[in-house]
Every structure is written in structure tokens, then in C-alpha cells.
Design a protein around this motif. Structure first.
Motif, PDB file in Angstrom:
ATOM      1  N   UNK A  24       1.888   4.397 -11.073  1.00  0.00           N
ATOM      2  CA  UNK A  24       1.441   3.856 -10.303  1.00  0.00           C
ATOM      3  C   UNK A  24       0.441   4.187  -9.242  1.00  0.00           C
ATOM      4  N   UNK A  25       0.634   5.592  -8.878  1.00  0.00           N
ATOM      5  CA  UNK A  25      -0.268   5.929  -7.321  1.00  0.00           C
ATOM      6  C   UNK A  25      -1.544   6.034  -8.583  1.00  0.00           C
ATOM      7  N   UNK A  26      -1.053   6.880  -9.200  1.00  0.00           N
ATOM      8  CA  UNK A  26      -2.542   8.038 -10.367  1.00  0.00           C
ATOM      9  C   UNK A  26      -2.911   6.701 -10.695  1.00  0.00           C
ATOM     10  N   UNK A  27      -2.823   5.375 -10.933  1.00  0.00           N
ATOM     11  CA  UNK A  27      -3.363   4.410 -11.841  1.00  0.00           C
ATOM     12  C   UNK A  27      -4.725   3.622 -10.600  1.00  0.00           C
ATOM     13  N   UNK A  28      -3.748   3.886  -9.144  1.00  0.00           N
ATOM     14  CA  UNK A  28      -4.721   3.389  -8.526  1.00  0.00           C
ATOM     15  C   UNK A  28      -5.601   3.957  -7.526  1.00  0.00           C
ATOM     16  N   UNK A  29      -5.341   5.852  -7.163  1.00  0.00           N
ATOM     17  CA  UNK A  29      -6.602   6.554  -7.492  1.00  0.00           C
ATOM     18  C   UNK A  29      -7.177   6.558  -7.922  1.00  0.00           C
ATOM     19  N   UNK A  30      -7.387   5.958  -9.894  1.00  0.00           N
ATOM     20  CA  UNK A  30      -7.891   6.011 -10.110  1.00  0.00           C
ATOM     21  C   UNK A  30      -9.297   5.062 -10.010  1.00  0.00           C
ATOM     22  N   UNK A  31      -8.425   3.445  -9.592  1.00  0.00           N
ATOM     23  CA  UNK A  31      -8.406   2.051  -9.187  1.00  0.00           C
ATOM     24  C   UNK A  31     -10.021   1.819  -8.259  1.00  0.00           C
TER      25      UNK A  31
ATOM     26  N   UNK B 210       8.281  17.345 -12.402  1.00  0.00           N
ATOM     27  CA  UNK B 210       7.008  16.843 -11.550  1.00  0.00           C
ATOM     28  C   UNK B 210       7.010  15.121 -11.105  1.00  0.00           C
ATOM     29  N   UNK B 211       6.468  15.146 -10.058  1.00  0.00           N
ATOM     30  CA  UNK B 211       6.875  14.093  -8.683  1.00  0.00           C
ATOM     31  C   UNK B 211       5.978  13.726  -7.246  1.00  0.00           C
ATOM     32  N   UNK B 212       5.316  12.612  -7.411  1.00  0.00           N
ATOM     33  CA  UNK B 212       5.070  12.479  -5.826  1.00  0.00           C
ATOM     34  C   UNK B 212       5.258  11.221  -5.747  1.00  0.00           C
ATOM     35  N   UNK B 213       5.322  11.325  -4.282  1.00  0.00           N
ATOM     36  CA  UNK B 213       5.280   9.480  -3.737  1.00  0.00           C
ATOM     37  C   UNK B 213       4.770   9.317  -2.269  1.00  0.00           C
ATOM     38  N   UNK B 214       3.941   8.370  -2.456  1.00  0.00           N
ATOM     39  CA  UNK B 214       3.404   7.896  -1.677  1.00  0.00           C
ATOM     40  C   UNK B 214       2.994   7.044  -0.811  1.00  0.00           C
ATOM     41  N   UNK B 215       3.146   6.733   0.826  1.00  0.00           N
ATOM     42  CA  UNK B 215       2.941   5.854   1.554  1.00  0.00           C
ATOM     43  C   UNK B 215       2.464   5.572   2.331  1.00  0.00           C
ATOM     44  N   UNK B 216       1.475   4.738   2.494  1.00  0.00           N
ATOM     45  CA  UNK B 216       0.672   3.987   3.495  1.00  0.00           C
ATOM     46  C   UNK B 216       0.230   2.545   4.025  1.00  0.00           C
ATOM     47  N   UNK B 217      -0.583   2.146   4.327  1.00  0.00           N
ATOM     48  CA  UNK B 217      -0.185   1.056   5.001  1.00  0.00           C
ATOM     49  C   UNK B 217      -1.772   0.976   5.389  1.00  0.00           C
TER      50      UNK B 217
ATOM     51  N   UNK C 179      -4.135  -9.609   6.657  1.00  0.00           N
ATOM     52  CA  UNK C 179      -3.736  -8.421   5.765  1.00  0.00           C
ATOM     53  C   UNK C 179      -4.038  -7.158   6.642  1.00  0.00           C
ATOM     54  N   UNK C 180      -2.170  -7.598   6.394  1.00  0.00           N
ATOM     55  CA  UNK C 180      -1.021  -5.835   6.970  1.00  0.00           C
ATOM     56  C   UNK C 180      -0.317  -5.612   5.923  1.00  0.00           C
ATOM     57  N   UNK C 181      -0.207  -4.627   5.910  1.00  0.00           N
ATOM     58  CA  UNK C 181       0.713  -4.211   3.950  1.00  0.00           C
ATOM     59  C   UNK C 181       1.284  -2.686   4.327  1.00  0.00           C
ATOM     60  N   UNK C 182       2.203  -2.476   4.476  1.00  0.00           N
ATOM     61  CA  UNK C 182       2.087  -1.734   3.875  1.00  0.00           C
ATOM     62  C   UNK C 182       2.837  -0.785   2.577  1.00  0.00           C
ATOM     63  N   UNK C 183       2.695   0.016   2.063  1.00  0.00           N
ATOM     64  CA  UNK C 183       3.248   0.547   0.070  1.00  0.00           C
ATOM     65  C   UNK C 183       3.370   1.912   0.115  1.00  0.00           C
ATOM     66  N   UNK C 184       3.817   1.586  -1.003  1.00  0.00           N
ATOM     67  CA  UNK C 184       5.102   3.029  -0.954  1.00  0.00           C
ATOM     68  C   UNK C 184       4.995   3.126  -2.654  1.00  0.00           C
ATOM     69  N   UNK C 185       4.908   4.412  -3.107  1.00  0.00           N
ATOM     70  CA  UNK C 185       5.160   4.161  -4.649  1.00  0.00           C
ATOM     71  C   UNK C 185       6.273   5.693  -5.059  1.00  0.00           C
ATOM     72  N   UNK C 186       6.308   5.788  -6.215  1.00  0.00           N
ATOM     73  CA  UNK C 186       6.892   7.037  -6.722  1.00  0.00           C
ATOM     74  C   UNK C 186       7.207   7.620  -7.695  1.00  0.00           C
ATOM     75  N   UNK C 187       6.911   8.522  -8.432  1.00  0.00           N
ATOM     76  CA  UNK C 187       7.387   8.277  -9.655  1.00  0.00           C
ATOM     77  C   UNK C 187       8.281   9.640  -9.996  1.00  0.00           C
TER      78      UNK C 187
END
Length: 410
Positions: A147-154, A293-300, A313-321
Motif C-alpha cells: 500500500x505504501x509504495x503503490x501510493x508513492x507510484x500514484x 523487509x519492512x516499511x512503515x509510513x505515517x503522515x498527514x 480536509x485534515x486527515x492523518x494516514x499510516x501504513x506498514x508492511x
């Protein structure tokens, strides 16, 4: 909208001019051209996919046999100091189908006591993904990225300048990277209104994504499409990255990104989102055949004006794999588990963008020849998203997609 083609044409012109009297084979030799073709058989269920304007969490557009991707990558070398990467993609599921992927010049300084210094400028992805190590920023082992790197790709592709310094400290190696960029103001649009997704799509310089149905509050304010490569506010963004390679077979990295967006800058209902995140990554080669391998992303991300004291719009988002890979002869077996969340912190009563979910994927890459592989993957995604009600879809959805791809490369 998007990056004007003349900008990429200018980069190519600079590259050809920089070649000077170099031999033609340095520009178009057999080691400078690489290609990838992905012919895929897909079977899946669940809601309408996001590539068709729905809330679907996978890149599936239809069942059956299809051409998924054609990519061409050019990597000319102009001596020690100058090289380049130029790639183009034909992805029938995107608009437009044919587009530039990345186009940048790479500069390398001579070795010095300071360390190894290099840089690049042009159109590229920031160094966040630990999965996309194949031709034209592709994942060689799986058909869907996390999910993290799919979003980076988008949504996280930039036009800018990047510099890095690599220095050895005894048996350790540390690399510091920094970048300044523009043309990424809308990052956060798709993640907010659709949520996370898992797929192999790579946005181009002119890609536009159709958004899923919006709330009654947001419909007159936000365009129905989003353009990931777009400059709206004239303000630069930046990112910084640290990578540490200790003597053990381990790689650790941390990346901070801030697009510097002015959340009230708008043009034709395209908004400059104020988006930032911190990504942490780790890779451990447990043995010669096993990798963890693992990544964790946290942002807003924030967008728009205030309404009764709250930002639109004010959202926080997070994901890890967590990804486990096992090499079996010349084959690769990969298993990945994802968790993701979007937390809407404002105006939930009229525009709720909350989301929670998880995904599991299992893939097998079987080598047929030096230039052909068969990749088979099963992906299951479960998610809850209240905004599905805007499209008259139940908030809870399960999706399962099984795909097999013949990948040809040179």
C-alpha cells in the motif's frame, strides 16, 4: 495538465548536447536499452476498481487476458561523470495510455576524502520504495506493490534536484540524500478520497485519475479528476533521507517528505495539498536465500479553507508492511502482509474519509529463460470506508484477485 512535454524534451536535448564527441554506442549501445512487457491473466471479485472511478483497492479493471504494461528504459552513459535515465510506459488502463515515466540526468563527482557525491535532476520518484528495483521503476518479484509504495507510484512523483553523499565510517556506510522539487502539489488527493490501494500502476507525467464519488460537500469544490504531477502554488517541496548499512547484512533508512503545499491554492478545482510524511524502512538478508523487509509510513495531508473553525480536509494516514522472500533455485517466493489506515480529523458529519484495512499477498516468480518469467500472485484486501456510501456501496468490502503474468524483458 501535468509536466509539459517540452520540459522533458529539454532534458533530452541537454543529454544529447552533453554527449559531445562521445561514440554513438555510449548513447544507444546494447547495455543502455532495457524493456519490459507484461501480459496478464486476471480473475477477481469485489467492488468497482479505482481505475474505473470506484473505491476498489486493487488495480484490476476486468477479468481475462490483457496487456498490462509495456515499458522502455534508456540509460545512456557519457563517461564517469554523466549518465541519464529516460523511461516511457504504455499502460492501457491509464489516461493517457502512453506517457513518460521518469527522465533525469545523473551527475557523479570524482572520489574524494569527503565521500562519494552524486546528484540528479529531472522527473523522478523520490527514494522511498524498497520494492521497485526493476526496469522502469517496476517490482520484479510481485504484481502488486505494498500500500505504501503503490501510493508513492500514484501520487509522489517530483520534478526537481537531488544530491546525496555516501561516506564510509569504518565498516559502516552512511548515505545522506536531500531533494528540492515542484510539480507534486496534488499529492494526497487520491489517498484522501479513495484511500489506500495495492497495485503495480506507475503514474506518468500527464496521468489523470478519476476520483470515486465525492460527498455532497466536496462535489462542488473538488474536480472529479486528479493530476499527480502538477504545480499550483509556486512553492518548493523538499525531502531528506538517511540510510545506514552496518557490517551485518542489514539496511536501515528514514525519509521525511514535505511537498510545501499551500492548501488554499487552487486552479480549475485542482488544489495544492499540504502533505508530509515520515517513512522508515528495513531490510535484513537472513541468509543467501531468505530476505525480510519492512516499511512503515505515517503522515498527514490538508486541503482547503476553514469552515466553522475546521479545515475542509485534515486527515492523518499510516501504513506498514512486512515482506518475506525465499529464493528457490532461480525462482522467488514472496509473502507480504499490509495494514493501513486513514484518520479523518475534521468535518466527518458531512465528508467522512476514515478508513481501516489490511491485505495479504502471496507471489511466485518462475524463471522461464534469461528474458522471460511467469509471475503468479494471489491478493486479498479487506477494508472499511464510510465514504463508500456516497457511491451507494457498503462501507465494508472484501476483494480477492488472482493474477498470472508473462513478463518479457531485454
Amino acid at each position: 495538465m501535468g509536466v509539459p512535454v517540452p520540459r522533458i524534451g529539454l532534458l533530452l536535448a541537454l543529454l544529447l548536447t552533453a554527449s559531445g564527441a562521445r561514440a554513438q554506442t555510449d548513447l544507444f549501445g546494447p547495455d543502455t536499452l532495457h524493456g519490459l512487457a507484461d501480459i496478464r491473466l486476471t480473475s477477481g471479485d469485489g467492488e468497482r476498481g479505482f481505475l474505473a472511478g470506484g473505491f476498489g483497492k486493487t488495480g484490476r479493471t476486468d477479468n481475462g487476458l490483457s496487456l498490462q504494461d509495456l515499458a522502455l528504459e534508456w540509460k545512456p552513459h557519457l563517461g564517469f561523470a554523466v549518465s541519464a535515465v529516460v523511461s516511457a510506459d504504455y499502460q492501457p488502463q491509464l489516461t493517457p495510455r502512453l506517457d513518460w515515466n521518469e527522465a533525469y540526468l545523473k551527475l557523479k563527482a570524482p572520489p574524494s576524502r569527503l565521500g562519494r557525491v552524486q546528484g540528479r535532476f529531472g522527473l523522478f520518484y523520490p527514494p522511498v520504495s524498497m520494492e521497485h528495483e526493476g526496469v522502469a521503476w517496476s517490482d520484479p518479484d510481485m504484481l502488486s506493490a505494498s500500500a505504501i509504495n503503490s501510493w508513492i507510484g500514484e501520487e509522489v512523483k517530483v520534478t526537481g534536484v537531488e544530491a546525496s553523499l555516501t561516506r564510509s565510517l569504518g565498516a559502516h556506510e552512511v548515505t545522506a540524500t536531500g531533494g528540492v522539487f515542484g510539480w507534486n502539489d496534488t499529492a494526497g488527493t487520491l489517498l484522501t478520497f479513495r484511500g489506500w490501494a495495492l497495485h503495480g500502476v506507475r503514474t506518468g507525467a500527464h496521468t489523470e485519475f478519476a476520483l470515486p464519488p465525492l460527498s455532497a460537500f466536496m462535489t462542488p469544490r473538488q474536480d472529479e479528476d486528479t493530476y499527480p504531477v502538477l504545480e499550483l502554488d509556486g512553492r518548493p517541496g523538499y525531502y531528506g533521507r538517511l540510510e545506514w548499512r552496518p557490517p551485518a547484512p542489514v539496511v536501515l533508512n528514514a525519509t521525511f517528505y514535505d511537498n510545501g503545499g499551500n492548501r488554499t491554492a487552487v486552479q480549475d478545482h485542482q488544489w495544492a495539498w499540504e502533505t508530509r510524511f515520515l517513512n522508515l524502512g528495513a531490510r535484513w538478508d537472513v541468509s543467501e536465500t531468505v530476505r525480510l523487509q519492512a516499511q512503515a509510513l505515517n503522515g498527514e495531508t490538508l486541503m482547503g479553507f476553514k469552515r466553522k473553525g475546521e479545515i475542509w480536509v485534515d486527515v492523518g494516514f499510516r501504513s506498514a508492511y512486512l515482506l518475506l522472500q525465499k529464493r528457490v533455485g532461480e525462482d522467488m517466493v514472496s509473502a507480504r502482509l499490509d495494514a493501513f489506515e486513514v484518520n479523518d480529523r475534521t468535518l466527518q458529519a458531512i465528508d467522512n474519509n476514515d478508513e481501516t484495512g489490511w491485505a495479504a499477498a502471496l507471489a511466485w516468480r518462475h524463471r522461464l529463460s534469461p528474458h522471460a518469467a511467469l509471475v503468479t500472485e494471489a491478493l486479498h484486501v479487506t477494508s472499511d470506508r464510510p465514504s463508500r456510501a456516497y457511491g451507494r456501496v457498503a462501507p465494508h468490502q472484501d476483494q480477492t484477485v488472482v493474477q498470472s503474468a508473462l513478463r518479457l524483458s531485454f
